[in-house]
Motif scaffolding. Structure first.
Motif, short mmCIF file in Angstrom:
data_model
loop_
_atom_site.label_atom_id
_atom_site.label_comp_id
_atom_site.label_asym_id
_atom_site.label_seq_id
_atom_site.Cartn_x
_atom_site.Cartn_y
_atom_site.Cartn_z
N LYS A 18 0.85 -1.20 0.00
CA LYS A 18 0.00 0.00 0.00
C LYS A 18 0.88 1.25 0.00
O LYS A 18 0.87 2.03 0.94
CB LYS A 18 -0.94 0.02 1.21
CG LYS A 18 -2.10 -0.92 1.07
CD LYS A 18 -3.06 -0.76 2.22
CE LYS A 18 -4.24 -1.69 2.05
NZ LYS A 18 -5.14 -1.61 3.21
N MET A 19 1.64 1.38 -1.05
CA MET A 19 2.48 2.57 -1.24
C MET A 19 2.67 2.74 -2.73
O MET A 19 2.58 1.78 -3.49
CB MET A 19 3.82 2.41 -0.51
CG MET A 19 4.68 1.29 -0.99
SD MET A 19 6.21 1.08 -0.06
CE MET A 19 6.87 2.70 -0.06
N PRO A 20 2.91 3.97 -3.15
CA PRO A 20 3.09 4.20 -4.59
C PRO A 20 4.21 3.34 -5.17
O PRO A 20 5.27 3.20 -4.58
CB PRO A 20 3.46 5.68 -4.67
CG PRO A 20 2.91 6.28 -3.42
CD PRO A 20 3.01 5.19 -2.37
N GLU A 21 3.92 2.75 -6.31
CA GLU A 21 4.88 1.99 -7.11
C GLU A 21 5.20 0.59 -6.60
O GLU A 21 5.97 -0.13 -7.23
CB GLU A 21 6.18 2.78 -7.33
CG GLU A 21 5.96 4.17 -7.90
CD GLU A 21 5.22 4.21 -9.23
OE1 GLU A 21 5.43 3.33 -10.08
OE2 GLU A 21 4.41 5.13 -9.42
N ALA A 22 4.65 0.16 -5.47
CA ALA A 22 4.82 -1.23 -5.03
C ALA A 22 3.82 -2.08 -5.80
O ALA A 22 2.71 -1.64 -6.08
CB ALA A 22 4.60 -1.35 -3.54
N ARG A 23 4.21 -3.28 -6.15
CA ARG A 23 3.36 -4.14 -6.98
C ARG A 23 2.77 -5.32 -6.19
O ARG A 23 1.58 -5.40 -6.01
CB ARG A 23 4.14 -4.67 -8.17
CG ARG A 23 4.47 -3.62 -9.19
CD ARG A 23 5.20 -4.25 -10.36
NE ARG A 23 5.42 -3.27 -11.40
CZ ARG A 23 6.44 -3.28 -12.23
NH1 ARG A 23 7.35 -4.24 -12.16
NH2 ARG A 23 6.58 -2.36 -13.15
N HIS A 24 3.63 -6.24 -5.81
CA HIS A 24 3.17 -7.49 -5.22
C HIS A 24 4.04 -7.87 -4.03
O HIS A 24 5.20 -7.48 -3.96
CB HIS A 24 3.23 -8.64 -6.23
CG HIS A 24 2.56 -8.34 -7.52
ND1 HIS A 24 1.21 -8.15 -7.63
CD2 HIS A 24 3.07 -8.19 -8.77
CE1 HIS A 24 0.91 -7.90 -8.89
NE2 HIS A 24 2.02 -7.92 -9.61
N ALA A 25 3.46 -8.69 -3.15
CA ALA A 25 4.23 -9.26 -2.04
C ALA A 25 3.86 -10.73 -1.92
O ALA A 25 2.70 -11.11 -2.09
CB ALA A 25 3.91 -8.53 -0.74
N ILE A 26 4.86 -11.55 -1.65
CA ILE A 26 4.61 -12.96 -1.39
C ILE A 26 5.44 -13.42 -0.20
O ILE A 26 6.52 -12.90 0.06
CB ILE A 26 4.85 -13.88 -2.61
CG1 ILE A 26 6.30 -13.85 -3.06
CG2 ILE A 26 3.93 -13.53 -3.76
CD1 ILE A 26 6.61 -14.87 -4.15
N LEU A 27 4.90 -14.37 0.51
CA LEU A 27 5.59 -15.03 1.60
C LEU A 27 5.84 -16.46 1.15
O LEU A 27 4.92 -17.13 0.67
CB LEU A 27 4.72 -15.01 2.86
CG LEU A 27 5.28 -15.71 4.09
CD1 LEU A 27 6.51 -14.97 4.60
CD2 LEU A 27 4.22 -15.78 5.17
N LEU A 28 7.08 -16.91 1.28
CA LEU A 28 7.42 -18.24 0.82
C LEU A 28 8.26 -18.96 1.85
O LEU A 28 8.88 -18.34 2.71
CB LEU A 28 8.20 -18.17 -0.50
CG LEU A 28 9.50 -17.39 -0.49
CD1 LEU A 28 10.58 -18.15 -1.24
CD2 LEU A 28 9.28 -16.04 -1.14
N SER A 29 8.27 -20.26 1.75
CA SER A 29 9.10 -21.08 2.62
C SER A 29 10.45 -21.30 1.94
O SER A 29 10.61 -21.07 0.74
CB SER A 29 8.42 -22.43 2.88
OG SER A 29 8.31 -23.17 1.68
N ALA A 30 11.42 -21.76 2.71
CA ALA A 30 12.78 -21.99 2.19
C ALA A 30 12.79 -22.99 1.04
O ALA A 30 13.64 -22.91 0.17
CB ALA A 30 13.68 -22.48 3.32
N ASP A 31 11.83 -23.89 1.03
CA ASP A 31 11.80 -24.89 -0.05
C ASP A 31 10.94 -24.44 -1.23
O ASP A 31 10.63 -25.23 -2.10
CB ASP A 31 11.38 -26.25 0.47
CG ASP A 31 10.03 -26.24 1.16
OD1 ASP A 31 9.43 -25.16 1.30
OD2 ASP A 31 9.57 -27.31 1.57
#
Length: 142
Positions: A18-31
């Motif tokens: 939620k800021m200008p120019e940010a697109r996507h966020a993901i959370l991932l595991s080490a594998d």
């Protein structure tokens, strides 16, 4: 993956973008398993990116001796493209948070928001490693 958990963490990830120019966020595991993703990125694409970002983190971690011959735990990777950036940080043992943004983003603000999210969510953003895999991220000795 537990869809309820995914939805819950998804709205938390929406806060990071939620800021200008940010697109996507993901959370991932080490594998490379997708744990959650922000709105605006399809699940299939988020799963593909999670797998790729896991490899990026592994490669980044393996180059630590280039920075310092002593053991230097990985903390963050930044990749710059013509059209923007990908930020990848440790989000706890065996978990990573990634954000994509355009080239016009305030890089310091993105990093700050990512760190604040990791700090605020603590244990909710950790992903225990699968049986037999070493722990990775901050404080890792691998």
């Amino acid at each position: 993956m537990n869809d309820h958990l995914n939805n819950e963490l998804g709205w938390m990830l929406d806060e990071v973008v939620k800021m200008p120019e940010a697109r996507h966020a993901i959370l991932l595991s080490a594998d490379g398993m997708l744990r959650a993703h922000s709105q605006g990125i399809a699940r299939d694409e988020a799963e593909r990116q999670a797998a790729a970002l896991s490899g990026l983190q592994s490669i980044s971690r393996s180059t630590s001796e280039f920075c310092d011959p002593r053991e230097t735990p990985w903390q963050q990777t930044l990749v710059e493209f013509v059209g923007g950036y990908v930020f990848l940080i440790a989000a706890g043992p065996g978990a990573y948070l990634a954000v994509s943004a355009t080239e016009a983003v305030d890089m310091e603000a993105v990093s700050y928001r990512m760190q604040k999210l990791v700090d605020r969510l603590g244990k909710e953003l950790t992903s225990p490693p699968r049986q037999g895999l070493p722990r990775q991220g901050i404080g890792s000795h691998t």
